[in-house]
Design a protein around this motif. Structure first.
Motif, mmCIF file in Angstrom:
data_model
loop_
_atom_site.group_PDB
_atom_site.id
_atom_site.type_symbol
_atom_site.label_atom_id
_atom_site.label_comp_id
_atom_site.label_asym_id
_atom_site.label_seq_id
_atom_site.Cartn_x
_atom_site.Cartn_y
_atom_site.Cartn_z
ATOM 1 N N GLN A 30 0.839 -1.206 0.000
ATOM 2 C CA GLN A 30 0.000 0.000 0.000
ATOM 3 C C GLN A 30 0.873 1.255 0.000
ATOM 4 O OE1 GLN A 30 -2.413 -0.964 3.465
ATOM 5 N NE2 GLN A 30 -4.208 -1.275 2.160
ATOM 6 N N GLN A 33 2.125 1.984 -3.368
ATOM 7 C CA GLN A 33 1.125 2.676 -4.177
ATOM 8 C C GLN A 33 1.052 4.148 -3.791
ATOM 9 O OE1 GLN A 33 -2.537 0.300 -3.883
ATOM 10 N NE2 GLN A 33 -2.311 -0.103 -6.084
ATOM 11 N N SER A 39 1.424 0.874 -9.583
ATOM 12 C CA SER A 39 0.274 1.510 -10.225
ATOM 13 C C SER A 39 -1.018 1.216 -9.469
ATOM 14 C CB SER A 39 0.147 1.026 -11.675
ATOM 15 O OG SER A 39 -0.082 -0.372 -11.711
ATOM 16 N N THR A 40 -1.978 2.110 -9.642
ATOM 17 C CA THR A 40 -3.318 1.931 -9.096
ATOM 18 C C THR A 40 -4.295 2.073 -10.253
ATOM 19 O OG1 THR A 40 -2.639 2.927 -7.008
ATOM 20 C CG2 THR A 40 -4.994 2.758 -7.407
ATOM 21 N N PRO A 41 -4.992 1.014 -10.633
ATOM 22 C CA PRO A 41 -4.932 -0.338 -10.109
ATOM 23 C C PRO A 41 -3.631 -1.027 -10.526
ATOM 24 C CG PRO A 41 -6.354 -0.288 -12.031
ATOM 25 C CD PRO A 41 -5.938 1.134 -11.749
ATOM 26 N N VAL A 42 -3.330 -2.117 -9.844
ATOM 27 C CA VAL A 42 -2.109 -2.865 -10.117
ATOM 28 C C VAL A 42 -2.200 -3.472 -11.511
ATOM 29 C CG1 VAL A 42 -0.656 -4.771 -9.354
ATOM 30 C CG2 VAL A 42 -1.832 -3.359 -7.669
ATOM 31 N N GLN A 43 -1.087 -3.419 -12.238
ATOM 32 C CA GLN A 43 -1.029 -3.937 -13.600
ATOM 33 C C GLN A 43 0.014 -5.049 -13.681
ATOM 34 O OE1 GLN A 43 -2.953 -2.570 -16.320
ATOM 35 N NE2 GLN A 43 -4.015 -1.674 -14.572
ATOM 36 N N GLU A 57 -5.034 -5.499 -15.642
ATOM 37 C CA GLU A 57 -5.275 -5.273 -14.223
ATOM 38 C C GLU A 57 -5.265 -6.608 -13.479
ATOM 39 O OE1 GLU A 57 -8.819 -3.392 -11.503
ATOM 40 O OE2 GLU A 57 -8.535 -2.604 -13.529
ATOM 41 N N CYS A 58 -4.661 -6.595 -12.296
ATOM 42 C CA CYS A 58 -4.675 -7.799 -11.465
ATOM 43 C C CYS A 58 -5.025 -7.400 -10.040
ATOM 44 C CB CYS A 58 -3.337 -8.534 -11.534
ATOM 45 S SG CYS A 58 -1.983 -7.719 -10.694
ATOM 46 N N GLY A 59 -5.293 -8.379 -9.234
ATOM 47 C CA GLY A 59 -5.703 -8.130 -7.860
ATOM 48 C C GLY A 59 -4.568 -7.614 -6.986
ATOM 49 N N PHE A 60 -4.920 -6.750 -6.063
ATOM 50 C CA PHE A 60 -3.939 -6.180 -5.140
ATOM 51 C C PHE A 60 -3.285 -7.263 -4.290
ATOM 52 C CE2 PHE A 60 -2.822 -4.141 -1.085
ATOM 53 C CZ PHE A 60 -1.951 -3.171 -1.551
ATOM 54 N N TYR A 95 5.241 -7.041 -12.856
ATOM 55 C CA TYR A 95 4.245 -6.025 -12.523
ATOM 56 C C TYR A 95 4.738 -4.649 -12.952
ATOM 57 C CZ TYR A 95 2.485 -9.839 -9.716
ATOM 58 O OH TYR A 95 2.021 -11.059 -9.323
#
Length: 131
Positions: A30, A33, A39-43, A57-60, A95
């Motif tokens: 966090q 970020q 990145s937000t959202p995570v790539q 996009e992938c999950g945090f 990522y």
């Protein structure tokens, strides 16, 4: 290399350091970020062999788990800033990691201080010293 660092960024770095010391990799991610490194959202990179990088996009939580694994597997990942920088560079192969100029400035500063301190104390832990 000169830049200004906003208070929000300095607080993000401090929060990340506290996360490393406590082993809270969600907090570390966090903070990454907050400072603009992740990145937000995570790539996530779709095809590492592609000439032109494409991300999805992938999950945090996926990135939290990847950061935790990398820092635990990286020799010194939980005690040396230079090891963490190396581990994060490896994560950047998978990522999207961004590198604003203040990240370079702060990283270089921490790595220089860490290198000097380790000459005096080989067991020096920059994270606990920063608290």
């Amino acid at each position: 290399l000169m830049d200004t660092v906003e208070p929000k960024i300095m607080e993000g770095f401090a929060d990340g350091i506290q996360g490393v010391v406590s082993g809270d990799w969600r907090r570390v991610t966090q903070a990454m970020q907050t400072v603009g490194f992740v990145s937000t959202p995570v790539q996530k990179l779709i095809d590492p062999s592609s000439r032109d990088p494409l991300y999805k996009e992938c999950g945090f939580e996926e990135v939290v788990d990847a950061v935790a694994r990398q820092m635990k597997d990286q020799d010194g990942g939980e005690s040396r800033f230079s090891a963490m920088a190396s581990g994060l560079e490896k994560l950047s192969w998978t990522y999207l990691m961004l590198t604003p100029s203040y990240i370079v400035l702060i990283t270089r500063t921490f790595m220089t201080l860490e290198g000097l301190a380790e000459k005096v104390d080989p067991d020096f832990n920059i994270y606990t010293a920063a608290l």
